[in-house]
Design an enzyme around this catalytic site. Structure first.
Site, PDB file in Angstrom:
ATOM      1  N   LYS A 178       0.844  -1.189   0.000  1.00 15.30           N
ATOM      2  CA  LYS A 178       0.000   0.000   0.000  1.00 15.30           C
ATOM      3  C   LYS A 178       0.882   1.243   0.000  1.00 15.30           C
ATOM      4  CE  LYS A 178       0.614   1.976   3.344  1.00 15.30           C
ATOM      5  NZ  LYS A 178       1.881   2.531   3.901  1.00 15.30           N
ATOM      6  N   TYR A 232      -4.727   4.127   6.181  1.00 16.83           N
ATOM      7  CA  TYR A 232      -5.266   3.194   7.174  1.00 16.83           C
ATOM      8  C   TYR A 232      -6.553   3.744   7.800  1.00 16.83           C
ATOM      9  CZ  TYR A 232      -0.811   0.618   7.181  1.00 16.83           C
ATOM     10  OH  TYR A 232       0.275  -0.125   6.837  1.00 16.83           O
TER      11      TYR A 232
HETATM   12  P1  NAD Z   1      12.420   1.713   1.851  1.00 16.60           P
HETATM   13  O1  NAD Z   1      12.908   3.042   1.414  1.00 16.60           O
HETATM   14  O2  NAD Z   1      12.978   1.164   3.108  1.00 16.60           O
HETATM   15  O3  NAD Z   1      12.694   0.624   0.696  1.00 16.60           O
HETATM   16  C1  NAD Z   1      12.447   0.899  -0.660  1.00 16.60           C
HETATM   17  C2  NAD Z   1      13.215  -0.073  -1.527  1.00 16.60           C
HETATM   18  O4  NAD Z   1      13.034   0.276  -2.884  1.00 16.60           O
HETATM   19  C3  NAD Z   1      14.736  -0.033  -1.267  1.00 16.60           C
HETATM   20  O5  NAD Z   1      15.245  -1.338  -1.296  1.00 16.60           O
HETATM   21  C4  NAD Z   1      15.284   0.735  -2.462  1.00 16.60           C
HETATM   22  O6  NAD Z   1      16.616   0.381  -2.804  1.00 16.60           O
HETATM   23  C5  NAD Z   1      14.299   0.317  -3.552  1.00 16.60           C
HETATM   24  N1  NAD Z   1      14.255   1.234  -4.665  1.00 16.60           N
HETATM   25  C6  NAD Z   1      14.294   0.877  -5.958  1.00 16.60           C
HETATM   26  N2  NAD Z   1      14.247   1.961  -6.751  1.00 16.60           N
HETATM   27  C7  NAD Z   1      14.196   3.020  -5.942  1.00 16.60           C
HETATM   28  C8  NAD Z   1      14.143   4.422  -6.192  1.00 16.60           C
HETATM   29  N3  NAD Z   1      14.102   4.926  -7.429  1.00 16.60           N
HETATM   30  N4  NAD Z   1      14.113   5.249  -5.137  1.00 16.60           N
HETATM   31  C9  NAD Z   1      14.091   4.764  -3.873  1.00 16.60           C
HETATM   32  N5  NAD Z   1      14.125   3.436  -3.577  1.00 16.60           N
HETATM   33  C10 NAD Z   1      14.191   2.574  -4.618  1.00 16.60           C
HETATM   34  O7  NAD Z   1      10.850   1.787   1.909  1.00 16.60           O
HETATM   35  P2  NAD Z   1       9.867   0.820   2.718  1.00 16.60           P
HETATM   36  O8  NAD Z   1       9.536   1.457   4.017  1.00 16.60           O
HETATM   37  O9  NAD Z   1      10.395  -0.548   2.702  1.00 16.60           O
HETATM   38  O10 NAD Z   1       8.533   0.947   1.815  1.00 16.60           O
HETATM   39  C11 NAD Z   1       8.349   0.185   0.625  1.00 16.60           C
HETATM   40  C12 NAD Z   1       6.849   0.078   0.331  1.00 16.60           C
HETATM   41  O11 NAD Z   1       6.215  -0.595   1.407  1.00 16.60           O
HETATM   42  C13 NAD Z   1       6.114   1.409   0.208  1.00 16.60           C
HETATM   43  O12 NAD Z   1       5.125   1.311  -0.772  1.00 16.60           O
HETATM   44  C14 NAD Z   1       5.480   1.628   1.559  1.00 16.60           C
HETATM   45  O13 NAD Z   1       4.303   2.413   1.521  1.00 16.60           O
HETATM   46  C15 NAD Z   1       5.168   0.207   1.953  1.00 16.60           C
HETATM   47  N6  NAD Z   1       5.148   0.013   3.408  1.00 16.60           N
HETATM   48  C16 NAD Z   1       4.097  -0.658   3.943  1.00 16.60           C
HETATM   49  C17 NAD Z   1       4.054  -0.891   5.293  1.00 16.60           C
HETATM   50  C18 NAD Z   1       2.944  -1.688   5.886  1.00 16.60           C
HETATM   51  O14 NAD Z   1       2.825  -1.754   7.100  1.00 16.60           O
HETATM   52  N7  NAD Z   1       2.120  -2.336   5.087  1.00 16.60           N
HETATM   53  C19 NAD Z   1       5.077  -0.411   6.121  1.00 16.60           C
HETATM   54  C20 NAD Z   1       6.147   0.266   5.540  1.00 16.60           C
HETATM   55  C21 NAD Z   1       6.181   0.458   4.169  1.00 16.60           C
END
Ligand code: NAD
Length: 366
Positions: free
Chosen positions: A133, A217
């Site tokens: 999401k 949420y």
């Molecule tokens: P994060 O920044 O920790 O990870 C993002 C990943 O994408 C990294 O591995 C990064 O290297 C990669 N990536 C690839 N291309 C990229 C670019 N152009 N710019 C930036 N990063 C790039 O983020 P996250 O917190 O892991 O979030 C990822 C997804 O998960 C999002 O859509 C976020 O909304 C979702 N999320 C959901 C929950 C939940 O509880 N359901 C919690 C946190 C995050």
């Protein structure tokens, strides 16, 4: 039987069914239990700290491939979780996942602005897709994801983990049971102090600010309590002019949703306040609330009926594990997913209307 006993009995029944629902105990799976193979796309915070460890403990899922722009990190994760090093992919050879017959599901854990592209390419590779999401950064992209899934004959689910979690299910059941009378108002506050320099503050990658990230949420919660889609919305945003974090996305947003049959929701989301995550449904004879509501663990909930407060006594689950096992079972048994792409499209429409309302200062129809 006294009225109090009847309520307690009802609560006990609610407890049992809330746990059953959250545990994903549904259709019977064949004796020869099949594990569904997942490719995890994006090895960021969520994938490494929550999804991979949760997957290792699931009943119906296993990680069989990784997609990352960082080969060293991917190799380390492959070693840790027993993934064949030959099944490490990058963003250039992503489409060759189609040739990996071990992969049934592609799980997109990338920044929001990349979900649509990688989902659509995932369907073209002939796989089912679970997208984190928010589903996308625009209604058009979200709809295109659904269309691509339909064209491929594959399932699409949005990562709304809270829908698989017993405290949320208990809150929904109490709100809907009449136990607190008729629900009139839903409240929700979700947010945290966002660190500078991250993609969440980049409009193209995030789509928006705290509304898209954690406000979603509260929208889910309000729609679940009301059991319908809002008719219209109103909203206001504020971004501290001197704070360099909020040049592209909002700092704080307050929004109201009006539902067709008498429920109104009043919510806030912010990247400028300390960690907040609470929901409350207020009815004619009581209320039910969760706080913490959306943390990965430690949920707590309580309800009040005619002034008597009762704490929820529920067994917590790993939200991510239950969600993935649910999706796996839907694939094994060819049943409907609880959080389909169409639900993601609905939420994108609501958020687009909220941003439009904030921009124009008008009430906007959803
Ligand atoms: P994060 O920044 O920790 O990870 C993002 C990943 O994408 C990294 O591995 C990064 O290297 C990669 N990536 C690839 N291309 C990229 C670019 N152009 N710019 C930036 N990063 C790039 O983020 P996250 O917190 O892991 O979030 C990822 C997804 O998960 C999002 O859509 C976020 O909304 C979702 N999320 C959901 C929950 C939940 O509880 N359901 C919690 C946190 C995050």
């Amino acid at each position: 039987m006294q009225a109090g006993n009847m309520v307690s009995r009802r609560r006990l029944m609610l407890t049992a069914s809330a746990v059953t629902l959250a545990a994903g105990i549904g259709p019977v799976v064949s004796a020869q239990e099949k594990k569904i193979g997942f490719a995890i796309v994006g090895l960021g915070g969520l994938a490494m700290n929550q999804i991979l460890p949760a997957m290792a403990k699931t009943r119906f899922c296993k990680t069989v491939a990784l997609v990352s722009g960082h080969p060293d990190k991917a190799k380390k994760m492959a070693d840790k979780y027993g993934v064949n090093p030959k099944s490490i992919y990058n963003y250039e050879n992503y489409d060759t996942l189609k040739d990996n017959l071990e992969v049934d599901v592609i799980y997109i854990v990338l920044p929001n602005g990349m979900h649509a592209e990688y989902t659509i390419r995932g369907f073209k590779a002939g796989k089912h897709v679970l997208s984190q999401k928010p589903m996308a950064t625009s209604v058009a992209d979200a709809q295109a994801m659904c269309d691509a899934g339909r064209a491929a004959g594959k399932k699409l689910s949005v990562g709304y983990r809270c829908q698989h979690e017993p405290f949320h299910n208990m809150m929904m059941q109490i709100a809907r049971s009449g136990d607190i009378g008729q629900v009139k108002v839903v409240r929700g506050d979700t947010g945290f102090n966002c660190q500078a320099g991250v993609w969440r503050l980049d409009k193209k990658l995030a789509g928006g600010g705290p509304l898209m990230d954690v406000g979603i949420y509260t929208i889910q919660e309000a729609c679940m309590v009301a059991r319908e889609t809002p008719v219209d919305v109103a909203a206001q945003v504020f971004s501290s002019p001197d704070d360099p974090r909020f040049k592209e996305v909002e700092e704080s947003i307050a929004y109201t949703l009006r539902f067709p049959h008498g429920v109104v929701a009043a919510c806030t989301s912010s990247y400028g306040y300390d960690w907040q995550n609470s929901f409350r449904a207020i009815g004619t004879t009581g209320w039910v609330e969760l706080e913490p509501a959306i943390a990965y663990e430690g949920q707590a909930g309580r309800s009040s009926r005619f002034g008597k407060v009762e704490e929820f006594k529920l067994q917590p689950v790993d939200h991510f594990g239950v969600e993935m096992d649910h999706f796996a079972q839907c694939i094994i048994n060819n049943t409907d997913v609880k959080t389909p792409g169409e639900m993601g499209v609905r939420d994108m429409k609501i958020m687009a209307a909220i941003y439009e309302a904030a921009k124009t200062g008008r009430v906007v129809k959803v």
